[in-house]
Scaffold this motif. Sequence first.
Motif, PDB file in Angstrom:
ATOM      1  N   ALA A   1       0.836  -1.204   0.000  1.00  0.00           N
ATOM      2  CA  ALA A   1       0.000   0.000   0.000  1.00  0.00           C
ATOM      3  C   ALA A   1       0.870   1.254   0.000  1.00  0.00           C
ATOM      4  O   ALA A   1       0.629   2.182  -0.782  1.00  0.00           O
ATOM      5  CB  ALA A   1      -0.943   0.005   1.200  1.00  0.00           C
ATOM      6  N   LEU A   2       1.895   1.281   0.840  1.00  0.00           N
ATOM      7  CA  LEU A   2       2.781   2.445   0.889  1.00  0.00           C
ATOM      8  C   LEU A   2       3.499   2.637  -0.454  1.00  0.00           C
ATOM      9  O   LEU A   2       3.668   3.762  -0.915  1.00  0.00           O
ATOM     10  CB  LEU A   2       3.773   2.325   2.041  1.00  0.00           C
ATOM     11  N   LYS A   3       3.906   1.538  -1.063  1.00  0.00           N
ATOM     12  CA  LYS A   3       4.523   1.630  -2.396  1.00  0.00           C
ATOM     13  C   LYS A   3       3.528   2.195  -3.402  1.00  0.00           C
ATOM     14  O   LYS A   3       3.878   3.042  -4.214  1.00  0.00           O
ATOM     15  CB  LYS A   3       5.008   0.255  -2.861  1.00  0.00           C
ATOM     16  N   GLU A   4       2.296   1.732  -3.359  1.00  0.00           N
ATOM     17  CA  GLU A   4       1.259   2.226  -4.270  1.00  0.00           C
ATOM     18  C   GLU A   4       0.978   3.709  -4.043  1.00  0.00           C
ATOM     19  O   GLU A   4       0.618   4.427  -4.969  1.00  0.00           O
ATOM     20  CB  GLU A   4      -0.033   1.424  -4.111  1.00  0.00           C
ATOM     21  N   PHE A   5       1.151   4.174  -2.801  1.00  0.00           N
ATOM     22  CA  PHE A   5       0.961   5.588  -2.482  1.00  0.00           C
ATOM     23  C   PHE A   5       2.089   6.441  -3.063  1.00  0.00           C
ATOM     24  O   PHE A   5       2.018   7.660  -3.044  1.00  0.00           O
ATOM     25  CB  PHE A   5       0.925   5.826  -0.976  1.00  0.00           C
ATOM     26  N   GLY A   6       3.168   5.789  -3.524  1.00  0.00           N
ATOM     27  CA  GLY A   6       4.327   6.510  -4.046  1.00  0.00           C
ATOM     28  C   GLY A   6       5.377   6.799  -3.007  1.00  0.00           C
ATOM     29  O   GLY A   6       6.285   7.601  -3.234  1.00  0.00           O
ATOM     30  N   CYS A   7       5.286   6.163  -1.858  1.00  0.00           N
ATOM     31  CA  CYS A   7       6.242   6.373  -0.777  1.00  0.00           C
ATOM     32  C   CYS A   7       7.527   5.579  -1.013  1.00  0.00           C
ATOM     33  O   CYS A   7       7.519   4.557  -1.681  1.00  0.00           O
ATOM     34  CB  CYS A   7       5.654   5.899   0.560  1.00  0.00           C
ATOM     35  N   VAL A   8       8.610   6.058  -0.399  1.00  0.00           N
ATOM     36  CA  VAL A   8       9.826   5.266  -0.315  1.00  0.00           C
ATOM     37  C   VAL A   8       9.625   4.386   0.912  1.00  0.00           C
ATOM     38  O   VAL A   8       9.430   4.885   2.027  1.00  0.00           O
ATOM     39  CB  VAL A   8      11.072   6.153  -0.152  1.00  0.00           C
ATOM     40  N   VAL A   9       9.657   3.067   0.705  1.00  0.00           N
ATOM     41  CA  VAL A   9       9.353   2.139   1.798  1.00  0.00           C
ATOM     42  C   VAL A   9      10.272   0.934   1.713  1.00  0.00           C
ATOM     43  O   VAL A   9      10.508   0.393   0.644  1.00  0.00           O
ATOM     44  CB  VAL A   9       7.854   1.742   1.800  1.00  0.00           C
ATOM     45  N   TYR A  10      10.816   0.551   2.872  1.00  0.00           N
ATOM     46  CA  TYR A  10      11.752  -0.570   2.959  1.00  0.00           C
ATOM     47  C   TYR A  10      11.140  -1.701   3.784  1.00  0.00           C
ATOM     48  O   TYR A  10      10.728  -1.471   4.925  1.00  0.00           O
ATOM     49  CB  TYR A  10      13.050  -0.129   3.637  1.00  0.00           C
ATOM     50  N   PRO A  11      11.111  -2.921   3.246  1.00  0.00           N
ATOM     51  CA  PRO A  11      10.651  -4.061   4.051  1.00  0.00           C
ATOM     52  C   PRO A  11      11.781  -4.543   4.966  1.00  0.00           C
ATOM     53  O   PRO A  11      12.942  -4.577   4.552  1.00  0.00           O
ATOM     54  CB  PRO A  11      10.299  -5.118   2.992  1.00  0.00           C
ATOM     55  N   VAL A  12      11.437  -4.899   6.200  1.00  0.00           N
ATOM     56  CA  VAL A  12      12.416  -5.369   7.178  1.00  0.00           C
ATOM     57  C   VAL A  12      11.930  -6.695   7.755  1.00  0.00           C
ATOM     58  O   VAL A  12      10.857  -6.765   8.354  1.00  0.00           O
ATOM     59  CB  VAL A  12      12.613  -4.345   8.321  1.00  0.00           C
ATOM     60  N   ALA A  13      12.732  -7.751   7.551  1.00  0.00           N
ATOM     61  CA  ALA A  13      12.429  -9.079   8.096  1.00  0.00           C
ATOM     62  C   ALA A  13      13.732  -9.865   8.145  1.00  0.00           C
ATOM     63  O   ALA A  13      14.489  -9.878   7.168  1.00  0.00           O
ATOM     64  CB  ALA A  13      11.405  -9.805   7.228  1.00  0.00           C
ATOM     65  N   GLU A  14      13.985 -10.514   9.268  1.00  0.00           N
ATOM     66  CA  GLU A  14      15.264 -11.195   9.480  1.00  0.00           C
ATOM     67  C   GLU A  14      15.578 -12.295   8.478  1.00  0.00           C
ATOM     68  O   GLU A  14      16.667 -12.341   7.950  1.00  0.00           O
ATOM     69  CB  GLU A  14      15.332 -11.769  10.889  1.00  0.00           C
ATOM     70  N   GLU A  15      14.691 -13.184   8.228  1.00  0.00           N
ATOM     71  CA  GLU A  15      15.006 -14.393   7.467  1.00  0.00           C
ATOM     72  C   GLU A  15      14.611 -14.315   5.997  1.00  0.00           C
ATOM     73  O   GLU A  15      14.335 -15.325   5.374  1.00  0.00           O
ATOM     74  CB  GLU A  15      14.303 -15.589   8.111  1.00  0.00           C
ATOM     75  N   LEU A  16      14.606 -13.111   5.445  1.00  0.00           N
ATOM     76  CA  LEU A  16      14.146 -12.935   4.079  1.00  0.00           C
ATOM     77  C   LEU A  16      15.132 -12.032   3.338  1.00  0.00           C
ATOM     78  O   LEU A  16      15.564 -11.020   3.876  1.00  0.00           O
ATOM     79  CB  LEU A  16      12.757 -12.289   4.122  1.00  0.00           C
ATOM     80  N   GLN A  17      15.498 -12.405   2.133  1.00  0.00           N
ATOM     81  CA  GLN A  17      16.445 -11.625   1.329  1.00  0.00           C
ATOM     82  C   GLN A  17      15.735 -10.650   0.384  1.00  0.00           C
ATOM     83  O   GLN A  17      16.132  -9.502   0.266  1.00  0.00           O
ATOM     84  CB  GLN A  17      17.324 -12.561   0.481  1.00  0.00           C
ATOM     85  N   ARG A  18      14.695 -11.154  -0.294  1.00  0.00           N
ATOM     86  CA  ARG A  18      13.978 -10.351  -1.283  1.00  0.00           C
ATOM     87  C   ARG A  18      12.485 -10.693  -1.221  1.00  0.00           C
ATOM     88  O   ARG A  18      12.119 -11.800  -0.886  1.00  0.00           O
ATOM     89  CB  ARG A  18      14.495 -10.630  -2.696  1.00  0.00           C
ATOM     90  N   ILE A  19      11.667  -9.700  -1.589  1.00  0.00           N
ATOM     91  CA  ILE A  19      10.234  -9.934  -1.713  1.00  0.00           C
ATOM     92  C   ILE A  19       9.745  -9.133  -2.915  1.00  0.00           C
ATOM     93  O   ILE A  19      10.026  -7.940  -3.029  1.00  0.00           O
ATOM     94  CB  ILE A  19       9.447  -9.562  -0.412  1.00  0.00           C
ATOM     95  N   ASP A  20       9.088  -9.799  -3.820  1.00  0.00           N
ATOM     96  CA  ASP A  20       8.565  -9.171  -5.034  1.00  0.00           C
ATOM     97  C   ASP A  20       9.617  -8.309  -5.744  1.00  0.00           C
ATOM     98  O   ASP A  20       9.331  -7.207  -6.211  1.00  0.00           O
ATOM     99  CB  ASP A  20       7.331  -8.322  -4.716  1.00  0.00           C
ATOM    100  N   GLY A  21      10.863  -8.794  -5.767  1.00  0.00           N
ATOM    101  CA  GLY A  21      11.945  -8.096  -6.448  1.00  0.00           C
ATOM    102  C   GLY A  21      12.637  -7.010  -5.639  1.00  0.00           C
ATOM    103  O   GLY A  21      13.582  -6.399  -6.106  1.00  0.00           O
ATOM    104  N   SER A  22      12.176  -6.738  -4.424  1.00  0.00           N
ATOM    105  CA  SER A  22      12.783  -5.702  -3.587  1.00  0.00           C
ATOM    106  C   SER A  22      13.672  -6.320  -2.520  1.00  0.00           C
ATOM    107  O   SER A  22      13.354  -7.382  -1.980  1.00  0.00           O
ATOM    108  CB  SER A  22      11.707  -4.875  -2.887  1.00  0.00           C
ATOM    109  N   LYS A  23      14.752  -5.613  -2.200  1.00  0.00           N
ATOM    110  CA  LYS A  23      15.644  -6.060  -1.141  1.00  0.00           C
ATOM    111  C   LYS A  23      14.928  -5.954   0.203  1.00  0.00           C
ATOM    112  O   LYS A  23      14.238  -4.980   0.470  1.00  0.00           O
ATOM    113  CB  LYS A  23      16.902  -5.190  -1.110  1.00  0.00           C
ATOM    114  N   VAL A  24      15.112  -6.972   1.036  1.00  0.00           N
ATOM    115  CA  VAL A  24      14.558  -6.951   2.383  1.00  0.00           C
ATOM    116  C   VAL A  24      15.727  -6.767   3.349  1.00  0.00           C
ATOM    117  O   VAL A  24      16.740  -7.461   3.255  1.00  0.00           O
ATOM    118  CB  VAL A  24      13.808  -8.261   2.708  1.00  0.00           C
ATOM    119  N   TYR A  25      15.598  -5.837   4.255  1.00  0.00           N
ATOM    120  CA  TYR A  25      16.651  -5.547   5.223  1.00  0.00           C
ATOM    121  C   TYR A  25      16.462  -6.429   6.455  1.00  0.00           C
ATOM    122  O   TYR A  25      15.335  -6.629   6.908  1.00  0.00           O
ATOM    123  CB  TYR A  25      16.623  -4.068   5.597  1.00  0.00           C
TER     124      TYR A  25
END
Length: 161
Positions: free
Chosen positions: A41-65
């Motif tokens: 939703a935040l991405k659709e709003f046009g926001c700069v948004v970073y996903p953060v999750a320990e055991e995940l490298q990428r989601i839907d082509g985006s880097k996960v921190y």
Amino acid sequence: MVREKKIFPLAEGVTTADTFAVIGDKEKFQKHKHAWRVWRALKEFGCVVYPVAEELQRIDGSKVYPNIAQLKDKVTVIVPCLLPESLKSLVSDAASLGVSKIWFQEQTWTLEFQQECDSVGIEVIRGCVLRHKSHLPMRFLNPCYWHGLKDAKVPSKRFGR
């Protein structure tokens, strides 16, 4: 010609110009649960948004921190999408990064978090990010539409709004 980015208000002084970190876990992102929905939703709003999750490298082509410390000087708002027991150092980590706001989703806020935020000068926002999404054309069937009936909405790009 460069198009000027339109900024929309969200909740209590938060706008689409803010930068966000959405904290979840592998399951909440991969199984398209709340963390994934908030991030999208935040991405659709046009926001700069970073996903953060320990055991995940990428989601839907985006880097996960792996943690919010990796985002030093990048975010102004943290959006936790985990239960409080999984967020023990949330406020101290946010304060050390210079984050100015934490936008607590349903069931993530506690009085202890509120007191910690108050003591370090972090603004607390409560309520679901999805309340600000324009749920066209099926808005009447979406519970977030009804819960956020009077909240500011970000127009949907998909339906030409």
